[in-house]
Design an enzyme around this catalytic site. Sequence first.
Site, mmCIF file in Angstrom:
data_model
loop_
_atom_site.group_PDB
_atom_site.id
_atom_site.type_symbol
_atom_site.label_atom_id
_atom_site.label_comp_id
_atom_site.label_asym_id
_atom_site.label_seq_id
_atom_site.Cartn_x
_atom_site.Cartn_y
_atom_site.Cartn_z
ATOM 1 N N CYS A 201 -11.149 42.009 -23.967
ATOM 2 C CA CYS A 201 -9.917 42.376 -23.268
ATOM 3 C C CYS A 201 -9.306 43.661 -23.809
ATOM 4 O O CYS A 201 -8.449 44.268 -23.151
ATOM 5 C CB CYS A 201 -8.904 41.233 -23.351
ATOM 6 S SG CYS A 201 -9.495 39.698 -22.597
ATOM 7 N N ILE B 30 -27.546 19.678 -25.171
ATOM 8 C CA ILE B 30 -27.224 21.057 -24.815
ATOM 9 C C ILE B 30 -25.831 21.090 -24.180
ATOM 10 O O ILE B 30 -25.567 20.388 -23.198
ATOM 11 C CB ILE B 30 -28.255 21.677 -23.852
ATOM 12 C CG1 ILE B 30 -29.647 21.704 -24.493
ATOM 13 C CG2 ILE B 30 -27.830 23.095 -23.478
ATOM 14 C CD1 ILE B 30 -30.722 22.334 -23.616
#
Length: 545
Positions: free
Chosen positions: A42, A273
């Site tokens: 950002c 996962i």
Amino acid sequence: MKIIIIGGVAGGATAATRLRRLNEKAEIIILERGGFVSFANCGLPYYIGGTITEKEKLTVETPKGFRDKFNIDVRVENEVISIDPERKILKVNELATGREYEESYDELLLSPGAEPVRPPLEGIDRENVFTLRNIPDTMRMDTFIKMNNPATAVVVGGGNIGVEMAENLTEKGIKVTIVEMADHLIAPLDPDMASDVHNYIRAKGIRLYLGSGVTAIGEGKVLTDKEEIPADMVLMSVGTKPETALAQSCGVEVNAKGSIIVDERMHTSVPQIYAVGDAVEVKHFVTEEPTSIQLAGPANKQGRIAADNIAGYDSIYTGSQGSAILKVFDMTVASTGLSEKQAKSAGIDYDKVYTFLAPHASYYPGGTNMSMKVIWDKKTEKIIGAQIVGYEGVDKRMDVLATAMRFGGKVTDLTKLELCYAPPFGSAKDPVNIAGYVAENIISGKVKQYFWDDVADLPRDGSVSLIDIRTPEETAGGMIDGYVNIPWVEIRKRLDEIPKDKPVYLSCTSGLKSYNVSRILTGLGYDCYNLAGGYRLYSSIMKDK
């Protein structure tokens, strides 16, 4: 336990440090394809603009810092090229040497993020065409500007990054044009709220081509479906797509747009996962429908939640509401929840209010009014969205509204909030309280509204009374066609000019004084309607058209 995290920005870095705090004995490895981890995406536009002057400031943490502070093994420029979920084995390419090696895991977290979309345009591969995703992108653009001193730039795409880059390139003395296919900038806003942004940006010298698409990029120019635009450099900022090819190759389920499908604990469809960040599909907090909301705050929260679950602690993600804020020169633009367009699309029966108020006591010097829009579900009266465009104090009010919304607050609950007040900081009746009071008046039937897009359809044949109650000094700047000026202080003396058997449509600057007049006339038996947002909002929208 051996935990491997693929991707070392935002969600991945947060998950790694959270895991270490929860489990001192675990082996934690971050594999990052790029050369940097834990960098501030950002902040990249502000390095280009010169607000951030040191490249090192863009990096929150380094591989050495991860090792020394957290005992986490961070390997940059190590690209995972395959995942074998049956054997729990990764194949990794060490990019600097070309060496390939295998790494086993007990638990795997995917945090690959999203990559900028590069549409198949003629000229897209020119050396003066850029995207902005990471530090190398930033350095390449910065070097180009320093070496070539471009006079003109075209930003393709008017989302947050596009608008931020337009500002920062303008601050470098470059003449900027934004080309956006939609009819307004900053997609989370509705067009009515975007009008103030458009007018302000144009006043800063940035040209806007809205409802326009780029067809090709030529030598020193960008071709659109309307005309050619001079462009010494071009920034493509037309959106992102999730980087999920690796996840898909090992059988992880994705949606039609390629985003990884996860449950509330950030599990994927494959055992052991997990996935977080810009690459995952999330539940929208308001609609509870699947969506993609790519923001740093949600990514960090997801990383923490995934880490909790990997470490054996039960933690769930309750959805994203899209709270976001944007600096545009001195202007601040903020939003949370659903826009009006999204509420319509979701089939929600909603209502809305507009206010235009100062950020602090009106008698205290300084302060410029902010324009606020709050949307609520008429059935439940719960806040489902809000937008604010202004200057000082926008962030404070939006955070209050976002918090009220997250905890299931009704729009009328805004009247009950006890917020901090001293003349330099706020008002005894804060703008957030006022939005609640206005909504309460509408819900209780004390006032009836009409909106800027209703104005053109109002009859001008004398069957209704159209009255602008501003002072002559105020109306000197313009009035809506067909309206008659009766200053609000003269209303009681000029009732004979307002037929009692016709509906009365009132307008003032912001809707506040005309609300007071509406109450006067309603108390005397008139059927009154108040222009929400007033002439100020209406004129801003008309100026933008």
